[in-house]
Design an enzyme around this catalytic site. Structure first.
Site, PDB file in Angstrom:
ATOM      1  N   CYS A  61      61.066  12.906  37.727  1.00 32.75           N
ATOM      2  CA  CYS A  61      60.862  11.460  37.585  1.00 32.75           C
ATOM      3  C   CYS A  61      61.597  10.699  38.682  1.00 32.75           C
ATOM      4  CB  CYS A  61      61.288  10.990  36.199  1.00 32.75           C
ATOM      5  SG  CYS A  61      60.159  11.572  34.895  1.00 32.75           S
ATOM      6  N   HIS A  85      57.345  12.566  30.507  1.00 32.66           N
ATOM      7  CA  HIS A  85      58.560  11.781  30.364  1.00 32.66           C
ATOM      8  C   HIS A  85      58.206  10.303  30.312  1.00 32.66           C
ATOM      9  CE1 HIS A  85      61.572  15.023  31.900  1.00 32.66           C
ATOM     10  NE2 HIS A  85      60.848  15.427  30.892  1.00 32.66           N
ATOM     11  N   CYS A 110      65.155  12.474  35.309  1.00 30.64           N
ATOM     12  CA  CYS A 110      65.256  13.876  35.707  1.00 30.64           C
ATOM     13  C   CYS A 110      64.853  13.980  37.184  1.00 30.64           C
ATOM     14  CB  CYS A 110      64.339  14.743  34.842  1.00 30.64           C
ATOM     15  SG  CYS A 110      62.580  14.508  35.176  1.00 30.64           S
ATOM     16  N   GLU A 165      59.511   7.784  31.819  1.00 34.75           N
ATOM     17  CA  GLU A 165      59.468   7.167  33.143  1.00 34.75           C
ATOM     18  C   GLU A 165      58.148   7.476  33.848  1.00 34.75           C
ATOM     19  OE1 GLU A 165      63.605   8.444  31.947  1.00 34.75           O
ATOM     20  OE2 GLU A 165      61.669   9.451  32.100  1.00 34.75           O
TER      21      GLU A 165
END
Length: 164
Positions: free
Chosen positions: A105, A72, A102, A74
């Site tokens: 993260c 991801h 999410c 992040e």
């Protein structure tokens, strides 16, 4: 947030493009975008079977995330701090991201000391209560206003990135 919007242009994921920027004291210290790890076939080249199934409509958004090999945005921004040895990492920083984090993260953000998340869109795997309990402020911006300013920025530079 405009920097996060620009970072997502580098994404190689076929299911969703996400960009993230970590800021400390009004200075950008790391950038991330989602996609497969370095040295792994890009998502758009067939590198991630989970994303392919998502695009084909065989998996819903937020499902089977444990089968996705894409990092991801992040997480990539947080790892960028670690790779570069940025002093005190992400403690007391703001994370700008094109989607709210999410669950995984969010846990990384909490663990590394991120205190504020500014985002444009929602995500099915977000645990707002966890973020609240950890003292992380979540700010959701108006995505339409951001898209307007991004378009203005690109038009004014004469970059030709916006079809006319």
């Amino acid at each position: 947030m405009l920097q996060a919007e620009l970072a997502k242009l580098r994404s190689n994921c076929i299911a969703r493009h996400v960009g993230a920027v970590i800021v400390r004291d009004h200075r950008q210290i790391a950038t991330g975008y989602n996609g497969t790890p370095p040295g792994v076939k890009n998502c758009y080249e067939g590198g991630c079977k989970r994303c392919q199934l998502r695009v084909e409509g065989k998996i819903a958004s937020g499902e089977a995330l444990d089968r996705c090999i894409c990092n991801h945005a992040e997480a990539n921004a947080i790892m960028h701090c670690a790779i570069l040895g940025i002093g005190s990492g992400t403690k007391d920083t703001t994370l700008y991201t094109t989607f709210v984090t999410c669950l995984e993260c969010s846990k990384m953000a909490i663990t590394t000391g991120i205190k504020r998340i500014v985002c444009l869109g929602s995500y099915p795997e977000t645990d707002y209560q966890l973020l609240h309990d950890a003292g992380v402020e979540v700010v959701v911006l108006d995505g339409e206003r951001m898209r307007y300013w991004l378009a203005v920025l690109l038009e004014e530079t004469g970059s030709g990135l916006i079809p006319g």
